[in-house]
Every structure is written in C-alpha cells, then in structure tokens.
Design a protein around this motif. Structure first.
Motif, short mmCIF file in Angstrom:
data_model
loop_
_atom_site.label_atom_id
_atom_site.label_comp_id
_atom_site.label_asym_id
_atom_site.label_seq_id
_atom_site.Cartn_x
_atom_site.Cartn_y
_atom_site.Cartn_z
N SER A 170 -27.31 -27.00 7.75
CA SER A 170 -28.02 -27.25 9.32
C SER A 170 -27.16 -28.91 9.70
CB SER A 170 -29.53 -28.18 8.81
OG SER A 170 -28.85 -29.44 7.90
N ALA A 171 -27.56 -29.14 11.47
CA ALA A 171 -27.89 -29.59 11.96
C ALA A 171 -27.39 -31.47 11.24
CB ALA A 171 -27.90 -30.08 13.41
N GLU A 172 -28.90 -31.80 10.82
CA GLU A 172 -28.94 -32.63 10.52
C GLU A 172 -27.80 -33.01 8.67
OE1 GLU A 172 -32.57 -34.42 7.71
OE2 GLU A 172 -33.21 -33.58 9.10
N SER A 173 -27.41 -31.77 7.89
CA SER A 173 -26.40 -32.17 6.81
C SER A 173 -25.52 -32.46 7.50
CB SER A 173 -26.62 -30.52 6.42
OG SER A 173 -27.93 -30.27 5.42
N LEU A 174 -24.97 -31.25 9.09
CA LEU A 174 -23.23 -32.01 10.06
C LEU A 174 -23.51 -32.91 9.53
CD1 LEU A 174 -21.17 -30.24 10.70
CD2 LEU A 174 -22.52 -29.56 12.91
N SER A 175 -24.23 -33.61 10.76
CA SER A 175 -24.31 -35.24 11.01
C SER A 175 -24.68 -36.28 9.87
CB SER A 175 -25.12 -35.48 11.61
OG SER A 175 -26.58 -36.07 11.96
N SER A 176 -25.05 -35.77 8.78
CA SER A 176 -24.90 -37.16 7.75
C SER A 176 -23.31 -36.75 7.31
CB SER A 176 -25.74 -36.64 7.14
OG SER A 176 -26.00 -35.86 6.36
N ARG A 177 -22.19 -35.78 6.82
CA ARG A 177 -21.32 -35.59 6.75
C ARG A 177 -20.41 -35.92 7.49
NH1 ARG A 177 -24.91 -32.05 3.57
NH2 ARG A 177 -24.01 -30.90 2.24
N ILE A 178 -20.93 -35.75 9.05
CA ILE A 178 -19.78 -36.73 9.66
C ILE A 178 -19.43 -38.35 9.70
CG2 ILE A 178 -18.94 -36.52 12.29
CD1 ILE A 178 -20.24 -33.95 12.62
N GLU A 179 -20.60 -38.53 9.37
CA GLU A 179 -20.59 -39.90 9.53
C GLU A 179 -20.18 -40.97 8.71
OE1 GLU A 179 -25.24 -40.67 11.14
OE2 GLU A 179 -24.18 -41.10 13.06
N ASP A 180 -20.53 -40.23 7.72
CA ASP A 180 -20.03 -40.37 5.93
C ASP A 180 -18.65 -40.91 6.34
OD1 ASP A 180 -21.00 -41.12 3.73
OD2 ASP A 180 -19.10 -39.88 3.32
N ALA A 181 -18.41 -39.76 6.59
CA ALA A 181 -17.12 -39.94 6.98
C ALA A 181 -15.62 -40.12 7.70
CB ALA A 181 -16.23 -37.88 6.54
N ASP A 182 -17.01 -40.35 9.00
CA ASP A 182 -16.27 -41.14 10.25
C ASP A 182 -14.91 -40.14 10.84
OD1 ASP A 182 -17.54 -43.23 11.42
OD2 ASP A 182 -16.46 -44.51 9.12
N ALA A 183 -15.84 -39.06 11.07
CA ALA A 183 -14.73 -37.78 11.85
C ALA A 183 -13.94 -38.15 13.30
CB ALA A 183 -14.78 -36.50 11.37
#
Ligand code: WTA
Length: 657
Positions: A170-183
């Motif tokens: 989901s969008a939520e999982s996507l954003s938490s992963r993007i944020e964790d890695a600072d993509a």
C-alpha cells in the motif's frame, strides 16, 4: 529445549530419488565441490568470487575481526552491472536472449544481452542526469516488466542503492519505506496488468508522497505500461520514455568497493516495524551467481530458466535480477497472475519458451494440486529438467505432485532454504549429486556451515529438533539493518554468541538430512511436548480430503497451547468429506494416526481460503487471533483482505470442537 517428546513424522520419509546417471554425469556441480569447500572454505569462496570480473582484484577474502560486521573481498573493486551485462557482450554472447518477457495480456518482448546492456546504460545516464550519485537511495515500485530489472541494474551500475517495494504494498508501506531509506528518486509505472485488468501503481506513489511526506524524494520516474490516465506533478514527475529514451547509450561502468551497498530490502520482523535488510556488492553477487549456477544446474547456453518470484522479494533479487544475469542465463519474466486468462497460463508459458528450469513456491504448487493434474496435462512440459521450491517447507505430498505432474516423474526438485537476510540459498540439494528426499531441504551447500542447537546452544545431532544457526559468515550475508545496527546484533547475533540465529526450527534426520520446521514462533508446546505446525500440516495434507492446511498454537489453560487447524478441502472431495464435524473427526483421527494422539488438533475449521500475504505466506498471526478469539490484527499485508471476514464468520457460525 528437550527433544525427548519429539514427534517423529516427517523424518520417517523413506522415498528416495537418486539423480539419473546422465544427469549426474552432465551436472555443473560435481561431488568434489563439498570436499573442496570443506578443505579450504575461504579459498573456495575466493574461487567462486573470481568467477566474477574484478576491476581491481581482491587480496583479502574475509575480514571477521569485528563480528557480526563482516567484510568480504574488501580490497577488491567491481561493478555489479558490468558483471551481469557488459562482460557477456564482450565475450561474444551479445546475441543471447537475456529476457523473454511475457505480458499478461499476451504481448511479448525479447531482449538480448546486447539490447539489455544498451537499455541499462541509457537508464544509468538518465539517473545520473537526475542527480543520482553513488550511495543515494532509489525506491523502485514496479510491475514485473523488463524495466523493473533495467531500473535495478541501472541503479547498481552507478553505485546507487535500490529499495524495491513490492507492487502489492500500500501507499502507507511505500511511504514508510521511502522515508526510512531517505530515497531521492522513485521509479514506478502507471500500472501493470494483473488478473486481466490494468491495475494502477502511480496513484499509490502520489499518495505516498502527498501531504509533505517523503520530502527526500526529488523526482518520480514513470514507465508507461498500461497507458491509463495518471496525475502528473510538474517538475517532479519525469517520463521514462523521454529521460531514458533520449539518453546516450554509452556508459562506462565504474568500479566500486566490494562492500559498497547494493540494495536495501524491507522484510517483516517480530515487531511492527519492517527491517531494511542491507546487502552489499561483491559477496552478494558471488553467492547469488554461485548458487544459481550450481543449485539449478544452469547450462547457460541451452537452458531457459524461469523463476516466478516478483522483484519485490529477495527471490526476485537474487534469482531474477542478479544471479541469472551474472551467469548469462536466458530467463522468462511473466507480468501477471497464474490464473489469467485461465489456470493453464504458467504451463503454456513453459511450453511456449521451452522452460527447462522452473523455480516457484510451495503455495503455488499446492494450489495447482488442488485444481487437479488435468490442467498441466494439457501442456507439453517435456522441456523441464530441474524444479525448485522456496519460501516455506514443501510437504512431501506437494513435492511428489510437483515431480510427477510438472517434472514428468523425473526432474530433480531442489528445495532451497534461505532468507532475505542470507541473500542467497544456504541449504539445498545439488541436483546431480544429492539423493532427493521429498520434504527435506537436505544439506548445507558447499561453503555453508549450519548447525541445529538447543536453547542453551548445545549442538544437536541426528534425530533431534532445535534451532537452526549458521556458524560461519558467508559472502551474501546481510551486512546490517538499515539505520539500526543494534537491532541487527540483537535480532540475529545475540541468542548464540558468534552464530547467526535464523529464527527457524530444524531437525537433522537419522540420515543427516535437514528438515525445516517453520519459524520458531510457529513451534507449539502442547502439554510440554514440542510440535511443529509444519509437521501437523504435512499430516493433514497427506489425507486425500485436504488441499491445504494451516496450523496454529492457540493458548489453552490446560495444555499450554492447543492445536487449531484450518483446512481447505480438495474441490473434488467436498461431497465425500461430508459435514464439517465428519471431516473434523476423520482428520483428527488421521493426524493421530500419522503422528500420534498428542498431535491431534483440538479444533479443525474448514475454510474456503487461507489468509496469505501477497508473496503467498500464510499469516498465522491472524489465524491465531481467530483461534484465540481475539479481535483480528492488522490485515493490510494480506493479498485478499476479505478472507479473514469469511474465516471469522465461519467460526462464529459454529465450528466444531
Ligand atoms: C522460510 C525467502 C522451509 C523460513 C527466500 C525462512 C523455508 C523464511 C524455505 C525466509 C524452505 C524459506 N523450506 N522454509 N525451502 N525457504 N523458508 O525472507 O522460515 O521471505 O526463515 O526469504 O522462509 O523468508 P524470506
């Protein structure tokens, strides 16, 4: 942990299948591989590493002075993408097919090594033009189309770090992963084809980046796959067809340190927060390539290989995007689901491309078994010579069905045990050497050291069940959890000093073969007896009524835990099985007969579906919620969230006891 009350069931398997003489003679891996690795483990790995091209050769194989932080081939330099692409073209294999792409609607596309190299070079130039530098993180959220692999390879080529997020998240999982890695960049597509429809991806990216989230992201690079309408943020969103399409196809691969980070892949742990598993370059590619070649007996000139995993999972990294390309293999990539337009799709793809090596998951095999062998029988599967299984223990009945109906009764099956964290296969038969035993992953690969320990860390011998550990570092081991070195030490290295704790139960049988018993959190304790969910599931599935079973341990005041089994009946047995309470009695007796009265499930619940993640893993946590009569927890990672409603409805409607 005492093995006194160990229930013997699985390891009583007495069917054995030796490789045919012809297979054994022509196999890539010959028996001396074990002796060679045993005599000089590090020398063995150095030799495997030297099958890669090193811009600067390494002189040091392993640095283990600061465990658990390993460094492999540390003073060497290489380029991952050069190893997967350019070098094959340079030795004259540019015309070999790298990818046979099959789109779900029936479109197809073939890319030779020369063409794929060219595409990756262009994409690498486009990424550089977008400001991506070595070490920067790039999120990839894509359907299974060639551009997913082109994107991964291009990111690797310029020394950036990819984080592929499965398109089903989901969008939520996507954003938490993007944020964790600072993509800094997200590479996505408008959508992809699944189950006969264009399903959208870009809106989830837009949502993930909305409302000030993911501020690190500067651009979104968008592949047009379905041509559906998408919202467009000017200045942020970039067309792949323009940025990559217009880029130069000249790009010289630079060398990076062997320990340069290659990718982060998020996987769930015991806490709610996914762990970003970090892999680096030289060791990872060494073991991905070595295992791909030896475990699958890859003859790159003649084989057509197909792994059904999505690039959003580790299997799609090591055995789609990296291992096969490092070995110059020709592989099939399929975009869609196995049921579209009908359940014969996979078998028609095997027939169409002459697939000779096929790698999939037990859950898929059991689904096909449930549907019946008449479906694969309509296709010519004679090209198959090696079959692989990954992701969970494969029960002996599914193993036998796979060999019989997909493998023509003769293809060896390699049951490969490994994890996101191990990066590559660790325990598996070698198809030209090992006498196969249905249901067992068998032995650690040459170069890999595994033991089974009791809770106090004592090494257990044959006939005993305990905890699986890896006792020596290996090249493709995770290098850490992104941003959380403490969690890395704590999760994997603190239970047994200096040993990697895999989180799986395992048991050596009397012949020295390893049986994986599921995650240790799935091991139950019934009146002081240890029982594995896998053992009971296997017993249930060995009954002709049962297509699939999932067992959980539910808290019980008297016995500690009680066994609750959820079963799906075979479609053609539903009538024969009778009422739910008939089924329950028959199956409880069957399990008692197969394993012993202690293993009799307290409750058997007949269901139509089991809650599975999009990668096909059964979510036992949710079943435990049902079994323990609790509100059902987070269902967002389920492939089909309505499954839990139907299961709890069933229970409320009065399941037997
Ligand atoms: C399980 C998938 C039994 C195991 C590559 C492991 C297996 C977890 C097998 C890792 C197998 C994987 N037999 N169990 N052949 N392969 N597992 O990270 O519990 O998605 O710890 O990696 O899957 O799952 P992951």
């Amino acid at each position: 942990m005492s093995a006194d009350h160990e229930i013997e069931n699985l390891s009583h398997e007495n069917r054995h299948f030796a490789p045919s003489e012809t297979f054994a003679r022509n196999a890539i891996a010959q028996v001396d591989l074990y002796a060679e690795a045993k005599a000089d483990r590090l020398g063995f790995w150095a030799k495997q590493a030297n099958n890669l091209h090193w811009h600067k050769p390494f002189t040091q194989t392993l640095d283990w002075t600061n465990p658990p932080f390993a460094k492999w081939f540390a003073d060497g330099k290489l380029n991952i993408s050069y190893n997967c692409l350019d070098r094959h073209v340079e030795v004259g294999n540019g015309d070999r097919t790298a990818i046979f792409f099959e789109g779900e609607p029936g479109d197809s596309r073939e890319l030779t090594y020369a063409e794929l190299t060219r595409e990756v070079k262009k994409a690498a130039n486009a990424l550089t033009a977008l400001g991506i530098k070595p070490g920067d993180r790039v999120a990839i959220y894509m359907p299974m189309i060639p551009e997913a692999i082109i994107a991964m390879q291009a990111v690797a080529r310029i020394g950036a770090v990819h984080s592929v997020i499965f398109g089903g998240f989901s969008a939520e999982s996507l954003s938490s992963r993007i944020e964790d890695a600072d993509a800094k960049l997200v590479i996505t597509a408008d959508g992809g084809y699944r189950k006969g429809k264009a399903s959208a991806l870009k809106p989830a990216v837009d949502e993930a980046l909305s409302a000030g989230k993911c501020a690190s992201v500067k651009n979104v690079l968008v592949v047009r796959r379905t041509n559906q309408d998408v919202a467009w943020v000017e200045g942020r969103d970039v067309e792949w067809s323009e940025a990559v399409g217009n880029a130069s196809d000249e790009h010289e691969a630079q060398a990076f340190d062997a320990e340069h980070p290659l990718f982060i892949l998020y996987t769930s742990g015991t806490t709610g927060k996914p762990k970003g598993i970090l892999h680096t370059s030289g060791g990872y590619l060494t073991q991905a390539a070595y295992t791909h070649k030896n475990v699958f007996d890859l003859h790159a000139e003649t084989d057509v290989y197909w792994c059904t995993a999505d690039v959003g999972w580790i299997t799609g990294h090591s055995y789609v995007a990296y291992g096969p390309l490092a070995n110059g293999a020709s592989q099939v990539i399929y975009e869609g689901t196995p049921d579209t337009p009908d359940w014969g799709r996979w078998w028609s793809i095997i027939e169409k491309y002459g697939v000779s090596i096929f790698y999939t998951a037990p859950t898929a095999i059991r689904t096909f078994m449930k549907l019946g062998s008449q479906i694969p029988e309509q296709h010519n599967l004679k090209s198959i010579r090696v079959l692989g299984s990954v992701g969970e223990p494969i029960n002996p009945e599914a193993w036998m069905w796979y060999r019989e109906h997909i493998g023509g009764g003769q293809a060896p099956i390699v049951d490969t045990w490994w994890q996101t964290e191990t990066g590559a296969i660790m325990v598996s038969p070698l198809p030209g050497i090992t006498t196969l035993k249905p249901g067992s992953a068998q032995v650690p690969l040459p170069g890999v050291s595994a033991e089974v320990l009791d809770d106090e860390g004592n090494i257990l011998g044959r006939g005993h069940a305990g905890l699986l550990v890896l006792t020596e570092p290996w090249p493709s081991m995770l290098r850490g959890i992104w941003g959380d070195p403490e969690r890395f030490k704590e999760t994997y290295w603190s239970k047994f000093e200096g040993k990697y704790f895999a989180g799986d139960g395992a048991k050596w049988d009397e012949e020295g073969d390893l049986w994986l018993l599921g995650r240790v959190d799935d091991v139950m304790n019934i009146s002081g007896h240890r029982l594995s969910t896998a053992e009971i599931e296997s017993a249930l599935v060995s009954h002709p009524f049962v297509a699939e079973a999932a067992v959980v341990g539910a808290k019980d005041e008297t016995t500690g835990q009680a066994i609750v089994a959820f079963v799906i009946l075979r479609q053609n047995q539903i009538e024969a099985a009778g009422s739910d309470s008939d089924v329950s009695k028959i199956l409880r007796d069957h399990v008692a007969k197969e394993i012993g009265p202690i293993a009799k499930p307290r409750t058997i619940i007949v269901v139509a579906e089991l809650p599975k993640t999009r990668s096909g893993k059964i979510m036992r946590r949710l079943l435990r919620d049902v079994a323990e009569d609790r509100p059902i927890g987070d269902v967002t990672t389920l492939a089909d969230t309505s499954v839990m409603q139907s299961i709890s409805g069933k229970l409320a409607g009065g399941a037997n006891d």
